[in-house]
Design a protein around this motif. Structure first.
Motif, mmCIF file in Angstrom:
data_model
loop_
_atom_site.group_PDB
_atom_site.id
_atom_site.type_symbol
_atom_site.label_atom_id
_atom_site.label_comp_id
_atom_site.label_asym_id
_atom_site.label_seq_id
_atom_site.Cartn_x
_atom_site.Cartn_y
_atom_site.Cartn_z
ATOM 1 N N ILE A 235 -9.346 29.500 3.896
ATOM 2 C CA ILE A 235 -9.473 28.427 5.169
ATOM 3 C C ILE A 235 -10.739 27.866 4.869
ATOM 4 C CG2 ILE A 235 -9.728 28.736 7.511
ATOM 5 C CD1 ILE A 235 -8.148 31.313 7.833
ATOM 6 N N ALA A 236 -11.981 28.582 4.434
ATOM 7 C CA ALA A 236 -13.107 27.672 4.235
ATOM 8 C C ALA A 236 -12.964 26.551 3.274
ATOM 9 C CB ALA A 236 -14.181 28.533 4.088
ATOM 10 N N ALA A 237 -12.150 26.759 2.290
ATOM 11 C CA ALA A 237 -11.978 25.844 1.099
ATOM 12 C C ALA A 237 -11.020 24.773 1.770
ATOM 13 C CB ALA A 237 -11.142 26.539 -0.155
ATOM 14 N N VAL B 279 -10.599 23.621 4.808
ATOM 15 C CA VAL B 279 -11.493 22.734 5.680
ATOM 16 C C VAL B 279 -12.581 21.853 4.874
ATOM 17 C CG1 VAL B 279 -13.139 22.805 7.794
ATOM 18 C CG2 VAL B 279 -11.223 24.069 7.586
ATOM 19 N N VAL B 280 -13.397 22.782 4.162
ATOM 20 C CA VAL B 280 -14.356 22.019 3.499
ATOM 21 C C VAL B 280 -13.848 21.090 2.383
ATOM 22 C CG1 VAL B 280 -16.423 22.219 1.917
ATOM 23 C CG2 VAL B 280 -16.083 23.839 3.809
ATOM 24 N N GLY B 281 -12.916 21.453 1.607
ATOM 25 C CA GLY B 281 -12.335 20.591 0.522
ATOM 26 C C GLY B 281 -11.610 19.313 1.042
ATOM 27 N N THR B 282 -10.992 19.420 2.164
ATOM 28 C CA THR B 282 -10.493 18.503 2.847
ATOM 29 C C THR B 282 -11.711 17.383 3.359
ATOM 30 O OG1 THR B 282 -8.581 19.459 3.692
ATOM 31 C CG2 THR B 282 -8.970 17.444 4.977
ATOM 32 N N TYR C 185 -11.224 21.401 -4.054
ATOM 33 C CA TYR C 185 -10.786 22.546 -3.095
ATOM 34 C C TYR C 185 -11.428 23.855 -3.632
ATOM 35 C CZ TYR C 185 -8.245 19.695 -0.108
ATOM 36 O OH TYR C 185 -7.795 18.687 0.903
ATOM 37 N N CYS C 186 -11.373 23.857 -5.108
ATOM 38 C CA CYS C 186 -11.726 25.197 -5.757
ATOM 39 C C CYS C 186 -13.263 25.588 -5.636
ATOM 40 C CB CYS C 186 -11.485 25.044 -7.299
ATOM 41 S SG CYS C 186 -9.698 25.067 -7.577
ATOM 42 N N VAL C 187 -14.046 24.505 -5.444
ATOM 43 C CA VAL C 187 -15.529 24.799 -5.399
ATOM 44 C C VAL C 187 -15.810 25.442 -4.296
ATOM 45 C CG1 VAL C 187 -17.816 23.692 -5.210
ATOM 46 C CG2 VAL C 187 -16.188 22.853 -6.998
ATOM 47 N N PRO C 188 -15.470 25.089 -2.929
ATOM 48 C CA PRO C 188 -15.724 25.874 -1.781
ATOM 49 C C PRO C 188 -15.221 27.192 -1.864
ATOM 50 C CG PRO C 188 -14.639 23.724 -1.017
ATOM 51 C CD PRO C 188 -14.769 23.762 -2.600
#
Length: 59
Positions: free
Chosen positions: A7-9, A11-14, A42-45
């Motif tokens: 979920i964090a990825a 939101v943050v990736g978007t 998206y992978c980094v977060p």
């Protein structure tokens, strides 16, 4: 843990994708670099959130 990291990825990736590549996406000027840049965004977060959760559980 993986669900929260996902979920964090998402939101943050978007947000990062829109900030970094939004103008090119909206203009339709896709190039070949997008096919690896956007998934990495998206992978980094996801990795950071997962690593943080793992390190927090080790204490």
């Amino acid at each position: 843990m993986l669900k929260r990291s996902g979920i964090a990825a998402l939101v943050v990736g978007t947000v990062l994708t829109l900030l970094n590549q939004g103008d090119l996406i909206l203009s339709g000027q896709w190039n070949n670099a997008f096919y690896w840049k956007i998934p990495l965004t998206y992978c980094v977060p996801f990795v950071v959130a997962s690593y943080g959760a793992l390190m927090n559980n080790r204490r």
